[in-house]
Motif scaffolding. Structure first.
Motif, PDB file in Angstrom:
ATOM      1  N   ILE A 107      52.504 -67.297 -47.711  1.00 36.08           N
ATOM      2  CA  ILE A 107      51.365 -66.740 -46.917  1.00 36.08           C
ATOM      3  C   ILE A 107      50.015 -66.365 -47.783  1.00 36.08           C
ATOM      4  O   ILE A 107      49.071 -66.838 -46.864  1.00 36.08           O
ATOM      5  CB  ILE A 107      52.088 -65.558 -46.317  1.00 36.08           C
ATOM      6  N   LYS A 108      50.334 -65.980 -48.614  1.00 33.98           N
ATOM      7  CA  LYS A 108      49.205 -65.448 -49.431  1.00 33.98           C
ATOM      8  C   LYS A 108      48.192 -66.778 -49.969  1.00 33.98           C
ATOM      9  O   LYS A 108      47.045 -66.908 -49.594  1.00 33.98           O
ATOM     10  CB  LYS A 108      49.390 -64.974 -50.815  1.00 33.98           C
ATOM     11  N   CYS A 109      48.784 -67.718 -50.243  1.00 31.97           N
ATOM     12  CA  CYS A 109      48.084 -68.993 -50.562  1.00 31.97           C
ATOM     13  C   CYS A 109      47.614 -69.781 -49.254  1.00 31.97           C
ATOM     14  O   CYS A 109      46.147 -70.072 -49.576  1.00 31.97           O
ATOM     15  CB  CYS A 109      49.344 -70.277 -50.976  1.00 31.97           C
ATOM     16  N   PHE A 110      48.216 -69.794 -48.257  1.00 32.70           N
ATOM     17  CA  PHE A 110      47.588 -70.010 -46.973  1.00 32.70           C
ATOM     18  C   PHE A 110      46.535 -69.389 -46.571  1.00 32.70           C
ATOM     19  O   PHE A 110      45.468 -69.953 -46.302  1.00 32.70           O
ATOM     20  CB  PHE A 110      48.459 -70.374 -45.941  1.00 32.70           C
ATOM     21  N   MET A 159      46.224 -73.845 -40.927  1.00 35.39           N
ATOM     22  CA  MET A 159      46.463 -72.893 -39.841  1.00 35.39           C
ATOM     23  C   MET A 159      47.720 -72.841 -39.441  1.00 35.39           C
ATOM     24  O   MET A 159      48.508 -72.010 -39.156  1.00 35.39           O
ATOM     25  CB  MET A 159      45.270 -73.156 -38.696  1.00 35.39           C
ATOM     26  N   SER A 160      48.327 -74.192 -38.937  1.00 45.26           N
ATOM     27  CA  SER A 160      49.739 -74.459 -38.393  1.00 45.26           C
ATOM     28  C   SER A 160      50.662 -73.949 -39.473  1.00 45.26           C
ATOM     29  O   SER A 160      51.763 -73.431 -39.201  1.00 45.26           O
ATOM     30  CB  SER A 160      49.919 -75.918 -38.232  1.00 45.26           C
ATOM     31  N   PHE A 161      50.488 -74.296 -40.915  1.00 47.59           N
ATOM     32  CA  PHE A 161      51.507 -74.023 -41.819  1.00 47.59           C
ATOM     33  C   PHE A 161      51.451 -72.212 -41.860  1.00 47.59           C
ATOM     34  O   PHE A 161      52.557 -71.625 -41.995  1.00 47.59           O
ATOM     35  CB  PHE A 161      50.982 -74.410 -43.367  1.00 47.59           C
ATOM     36  N   LEU A 162      50.223 -71.722 -41.830  1.00 46.17           N
ATOM     37  CA  LEU A 162      50.294 -70.336 -41.914  1.00 46.17           C
ATOM     38  C   LEU A 162      50.931 -69.640 -40.579  1.00 46.17           C
ATOM     39  O   LEU A 162      51.691 -68.662 -41.010  1.00 46.17           O
ATOM     40  CB  LEU A 162      48.705 -69.773 -41.946  1.00 46.17           C
ATOM     41  N   TRP A 198      43.288 -71.545 -34.204  1.00 47.53           N
ATOM     42  CA  TRP A 198      43.437 -72.843 -34.399  1.00 47.53           C
ATOM     43  C   TRP A 198      42.814 -73.605 -33.007  1.00 47.53           C
ATOM     44  O   TRP A 198      41.966 -74.671 -33.048  1.00 47.53           O
ATOM     45  CB  TRP A 198      44.733 -73.437 -34.581  1.00 47.53           C
ATOM     46  N   VAL A 199      43.360 -73.324 -31.767  1.00 46.20           N
ATOM     47  CA  VAL A 199      42.933 -74.007 -30.577  1.00 46.20           C
ATOM     48  C   VAL A 199      41.590 -73.884 -30.131  1.00 46.20           C
ATOM     49  O   VAL A 199      40.938 -74.450 -29.477  1.00 46.20           O
ATOM     50  CB  VAL A 199      44.011 -73.576 -29.454  1.00 46.20           C
ATOM     51  N   ALA A 200      40.782 -72.751 -30.743  1.00 45.77           N
ATOM     52  CA  ALA A 200      39.490 -72.420 -30.444  1.00 45.77           C
ATOM     53  C   ALA A 200      38.513 -73.426 -31.031  1.00 45.77           C
ATOM     54  O   ALA A 200      37.590 -73.624 -30.635  1.00 45.77           O
ATOM     55  CB  ALA A 200      39.286 -70.871 -30.950  1.00 45.77           C
ATOM     56  N   THR A 201      38.993 -73.842 -32.258  1.00 45.30           N
ATOM     57  CA  THR A 201      38.396 -74.923 -32.919  1.00 45.30           C
ATOM     58  C   THR A 201      38.391 -76.511 -32.479  1.00 45.30           C
ATOM     59  O   THR A 201      37.628 -77.115 -32.637  1.00 45.30           O
ATOM     60  CB  THR A 201      38.868 -74.969 -34.644  1.00 45.30           C
ATOM     61  N   ASP A 202      39.678 -76.708 -31.468  1.00 42.62           N
ATOM     62  CA  ASP A 202      39.683 -77.999 -30.903  1.00 42.62           C
ATOM     63  C   ASP A 202      40.632 -77.781 -29.639  1.00 42.62           C
ATOM     64  O   ASP A 202      41.856 -77.531 -29.652  1.00 42.62           O
ATOM     65  CB  ASP A 202      40.433 -78.600 -31.809  1.00 42.62           C
ATOM     66  N   ALA A 203      40.001 -77.780 -28.430  1.00 38.49           N
ATOM     67  CA  ALA A 203      40.583 -77.491 -27.255  1.00 38.49           C
ATOM     68  C   ALA A 203      41.304 -78.677 -26.792  1.00 38.49           C
ATOM     69  O   ALA A 203      42.531 -78.470 -26.075  1.00 38.49           O
ATOM     70  CB  ALA A 203      39.397 -77.617 -25.989  1.00 38.49           C
ATOM     71  N   ALA A 204      41.383 -79.843 -27.542  1.00 41.18           N
ATOM     72  CA  ALA A 204      42.464 -80.979 -27.265  1.00 41.18           C
ATOM     73  C   ALA A 204      43.717 -80.785 -28.167  1.00 41.18           C
ATOM     74  O   ALA A 204      44.204 -81.962 -28.169  1.00 41.18           O
ATOM     75  CB  ALA A 204      41.568 -82.419 -27.576  1.00 41.18           C
TER      76      ALA A 204
END
Length: 306
Positions: free
Chosen positions: A46-49, A62-65, A85-91
């Motif tokens: 978690i710290k690394c991500f 983001m998906s990993f975290l 994550w979804v805010a950066t890509d609506a698709a």
């Protein structure tokens, strides 16, 4: 001019080197996190991500975290990352589906439905998105909409076991017994029976038609999974409702022998012992159930009702 060119070139070179260094650091942090998570070192992963994302907003990270937060039972933080994550890509269908599932775990069915709708908008051919929408509708008590969405999921993927199973559950709740059993028939074929489908079919048949055929379905589920808590609870409860107390006691005795730390089995046997007139034994089982799981106290009353 030569001096200025040298200075400007040096500055440009320095900026490029800084970007390369940041990229290298990001890659190291990201893949150190992946390795740490694979080795079960969740806090370090978690710290690394988190540190990697401070350097670069990368969707995969983001998906990993979010996944690591879920493993650590940090639900709110997982949801926040998925929202980002979804805010950066609506698709981002995968992101919307993950967000929908986290909202389900949090029992926020309104946001779950909205996320599923976004996933459908991003990919109308996604069976999983329609399934999530149906699941959200069911938990919002909109059974008709749930059937519509689950039917669309099945039309997109005719082998979608979870969609058939949930549609059967919704239809059963709506009192559509024949239709529910039709879905379950597909999931309880002798060559490849599904445990959950056998249990639901067993419950429906026990309540509506042939009690023995229903019990046979539950027994088959137990043969597939001898440690199936739900099967023991269902079988024992149905036997108690039919006043077959001795058989119910035998079911819970067997379950406790297999799962001696399972509070629900002691709770069930307590009800069976009370029905048999053994108040002392019932009280002992209730105490044991609460000792194993204090939450049992909220379910248990004087009649040990479910």
């Amino acid at each position: 001019m030569g001096i200025f060119s040298s200075l400007l070139g040096g500055k440009k070179s320095s900026e490029e080197q800084q970007k390369k260094d940041e990229r290298r650091k990001f890659d190291v942090l990201k893949y150190d996190g992946v390795r740490a998570r694979g080795m079960g070192q969740l806090p370090y992963a978690i710290k690394c991500f988190e540190e990697a994302l401070a350097l670069q907003a990368d969707g995969e990270t983001m998906s990993f975290l979010a996944g690591a937060y879920l493993q650590a039972n940090r639900m709110d933080e997982a949801r926040a990352v998925l929202e980002r994550w979804v805010a950066t890509d609506a698709a981002n269908v995968s992101g919307w589906l993950s967000l929908s599932q986290v909202c389900f775990l949090q029992e926020d069915y309104e946001r779950m439905a909205a996320a599923a709708a976004q996933a459908i908008q991003a990919d109308c051919r996604s069976a999983a998105a329609h399934y999530q929408a149906g699941k959200a509708a069911y938990h919002r008590n909109d059974c008709l909409q749930a059937v519509v969405m689950l039917t669309q999921a099945i039309a997109l993927d005719e082998r979608y076991t979870e969609a058939y199973l949930l549609r059967a559950e919704v239809l059963w709740r709506m009192g559509q017994v024949k239709e529910a059993l039709a879905d379950l028939e597909l999931l309880t074929r002798p060559e490849e029976p599904v445990e959950e489908a056998l249990l639901l079919k067993g419950e429906i048949l026990s309540v509506t038609t042939d009690g023995e055929e229903g019990m046979a379905c539950i027994d088959l589920a137990l043969s597939l999974n001898p440690f199936c808590e739900k099967a023991y609870l269902l079988k024992g409860t149905l036997l108690l409702e039919r006043r077959r107390t001795a058989e119910a006691l035998a079911v819970f005795d067997e379950a406790i022998e297999l799962m001696p730390e399972n509070a629900r089995m002691f709770e069930g046997r307590g009800r069976a012992r009370l029905a048999a007139g053994d108040k002392t034994g019932a009280l002992e089982d209730v105490k044991k159930a609460i000792e194993l799981d204090p939450a049992c106290a909220q379910r248990i009353d004087g009649s040990f009702s479910r």
